[in-house]
Design a protein around this motif. Structure first.
Motif: not given
Length: 585
Positions: A147-156, A333-337, A368-374
């Motif tokens: 989802w992009g670098r900013e989402s990566g920073i948020r997820a971490l 959507g597949q990643a979310r599922d 859960l962290a990945l879902l939150a960042a998404r």
């Protein structure tokens, strides 16, 4: 760490529900800031490196500041230390007796840490902490690719501040290592699906997933395969699409798995014929299907652990599985599922088990962290401000409770052990409230990523402060307070007994094994296989004690009173509410 992501305007076939895969591997990915509500933040490579360095310092600095506690920390540190000193890298031994309850990965890496960095609490906890840190990096990298670098920073940042991730990474248990390998499995499959048009890259990601499954099996057994297999099956049913199963490169993948995981199992079985039956039957099927291990819990056992462990992001739970306006392409959507199925499967799998421990659900938190960042791509800054209220109220309540911590005192835990923790709670609460205030201000300026970083670092620092204060309470569950005094009384060759009681940290802090007396528990297998290494009754101990010129013992207080009444020659060198340590007069 966080790759530069190229953007292509989605085709009609890429849109949700189209049923077609994108034309290239990265077409469904977004660059830094794209698709996110709020002001995109320009975080350059230097700033990112400095943030990771700061995170690393916070993550590892506290490892050696607390004594090891019983049971898990003492158990796994003692096994690794004995492996390092004996040079036997195949057969694990706890207090000199064979111990087959868990696989060998933790012991191998713990032994290497002791050999490389010396014997210390830091070395003992290094692998769980490193596992946790690598898990954070994997989560951040995966989110950046998806989802992009900013989402990566948020997820971490989100993963690094989750209470359950922080706590389990800073105590010596097996679950942090298992979670790291399972997270690699999950992320590798997600990235493989994102690289569907690049067959070579997809195959490499799938092979990494199989290799990580081998690491998970060597960390905690068959659960390392059971969870990925269960998620794979359920996700395929959920999608009504078997392409995920078909794309697992089964022949080459199984070859990778067995090549990495089976050698130790074969060698330990060849040396110890009892291993297979005990490990696979008693420690897997009996543990899961029955209550023989006496660790049962209610069906809702993990609900409060999930809610508390996800802090400061607990209020995000209701919207983590939403489709979202920013969903781009079928694979998003597949990643979310897949992430939703992973979380649900882990939670339900361990909820159904006949044996429950708090740390078992740790593998769901990186997902859960990945879902939150998404999900954060769609959240309005004004809405996010309200989500700060829950962690703010929790820390404010902790501050209030800490002002009257003495009410929790008891004979087994006197008030003085709670004083450092109460002070740490107050300090931690102030730190978090200040950072939450900065986050609130940042959201008012629509700086979502800055706000997330403020909240994440605030909670991590506050939690670290509280963890550091735990040692005052931890001394009640550690041999560290009396081991030095006991060592001063011992001469080379002086036997040490553990009479109707055992502290898992005692062999670690003494630097030697002790002779068990009238105590079995998890030593039952080893004691049956090597009966000459323990004493079955207290009477045998009395006879042995009287015949020895010098001896020492760690004794159950009730048994100590009985031995006093029998006139056994003893001198007390340490005593508290639950423990008595004596030497022969």
């Amino acid at each position: 760490m966080f790759p530069a992501i190229r953007l292509r305007t989605p085709k009609k076939s890429d849109l949700p529900g189209s049923g077609a895969a994108p034309a290239d591997a990265d077409s469904w990915l977004t660059p830094s800031g794209a698709g996110s509500i709020g002001k995109p933040v320009a975080i350059g490579p230097l700033v990112l490196v400095l943030m990771l360095v700061l995170l690393g310092v916070l993550w590892f600095a506290d490892l050696g500041s607390r004594s090891l506690i019983s049971p898990d920390e003492g158990r796994y540190a003692s096994i690794a230390l004995e492996m390092a000193r004996s040079g036997d890298w195949i057969t694990p031994r706890l207090n000199g007796l064979i111990y087959f309850e868990k696989p060998v990965m933790q012991y191998w890496i713990g032994a290497l840490a002791f050999l490389g960095f010396g014997v210390s609490e830091f070395s003992a906890r290094l692998w769980p902490a490193l596992s946790g840190f690598l898990t954070l990096l994997m989560v951040g990298y995966t989110a950046a690719r998806l989802w992009g670098r900013e989402s990566g920073i948020r997820a971490l940042a989100i993963a690094a501040s989750m209470t359950w991730v922080v706590g389990n990474s800073h105590f010596l248990t097996l679950d942090a290592g298992l979670t790291f390998f399972l997270t690699v499995v999950l992320c590798a499959v997600l990235l493989a699906e994102g690289a569907a048009s690049d067959a070579v890259m997809r195959r490499r990601w799938i092979w990494l997933a199989w290799a990580a499954m081998a690491g998970a099996v060597l960390s905690k057994g068959l659960v390392g395969v059971a969870i990925p297999a269960g998620v794979l099956f359920v996700a395929s049913l959920w999608r009504r699409d078997a392409s995920l199963i078909r794309g697992m490169h089964w022949w080459s993948g199984l070859l990778v798995l067995f090549a990495l995981a089976t050698p130790w199992f074969v060698l330990v079985s060849m040396r110890n014929p009892i291993f297979a039956q005990f490990f696979f039957v008693h420690e897997h099927f009996a543990r899961y299907l029955t209550t023989v291990h006496q660790r049962q819990g209610a069906w809702w056992y993990y609900v409060p652990l999930l809610l508390g462990g996800m802090l400061p992001w607990t209020s995000a739970l209701p919207w983590l599985g939403r489709s979202g306006a920013q969903e781009v392409g079928r694979r998003d959507g597949q990643a979310r599922d897949l992430l939703v199925v992973w979380c649900a499967f882990v939670f339900l799998f361990f909820s159904a088990s006949g044996s429950k421990l708090p740390s078992y659900i740790l593998p769901m938190f990186p997902a859960l962290a990945l879902l939150a960042a998404r999900a954060l791509r769609d959240m309005q800054p004004g809405t996010l401000r309200w989500h700060l209220l829950l962690p703010t109220l929790v820390w404010a309540a902790a501050f209030v409770i800490s002002t009257n911590a003495a009410r929790f005192a008891s004979a087994a835990a006197p008030a003085e052990v709670f004083a450092p923790m109460a002070q740490a709670l107050r300090v931690g609460a102030v730190v978090f409230l200040v950072c939450a205030g900065l986050g609130w201000f940042s959201l008012a300026r629509r700086n979502v990523t800055v706000a997330i970083l403020c909240v994440a670092f605030g909670h991590l620092i506050a939690t670290t402060v509280v963890l550091r204060s735990h040692d005052a309470y931890g001394q009640l569950k550690s041999a560290a307070p009396f081991a030095a005094a006991l060592r001063a009384e011992l001469h080379p060759g002086t036997p040490v007994f553990a009479v109707a009681a055992y502290d898992q940290t005692l062999p670690f802090y003494l630097g030697r094994d002790v002779t068990l007396v009238a105590y079995m528990d998890e030593f039952a297998l080893g004691e049956v296989q090597e009966p000459d290494k323990w004493l079955k009754t207290v009477d045998e101990f009395v006879t042995r004690w009287q015949a020895l010129p010098q001896a020492a013992a760690y004794i159950n207080p009730v048994i100590w009173t009985e031995l006093q009444q029998r006139g056994l020659p003893m001198r007390v060198i340490y005593r508290d509410a639950g423990r008595v340590v004596v030497v022969k007069k």
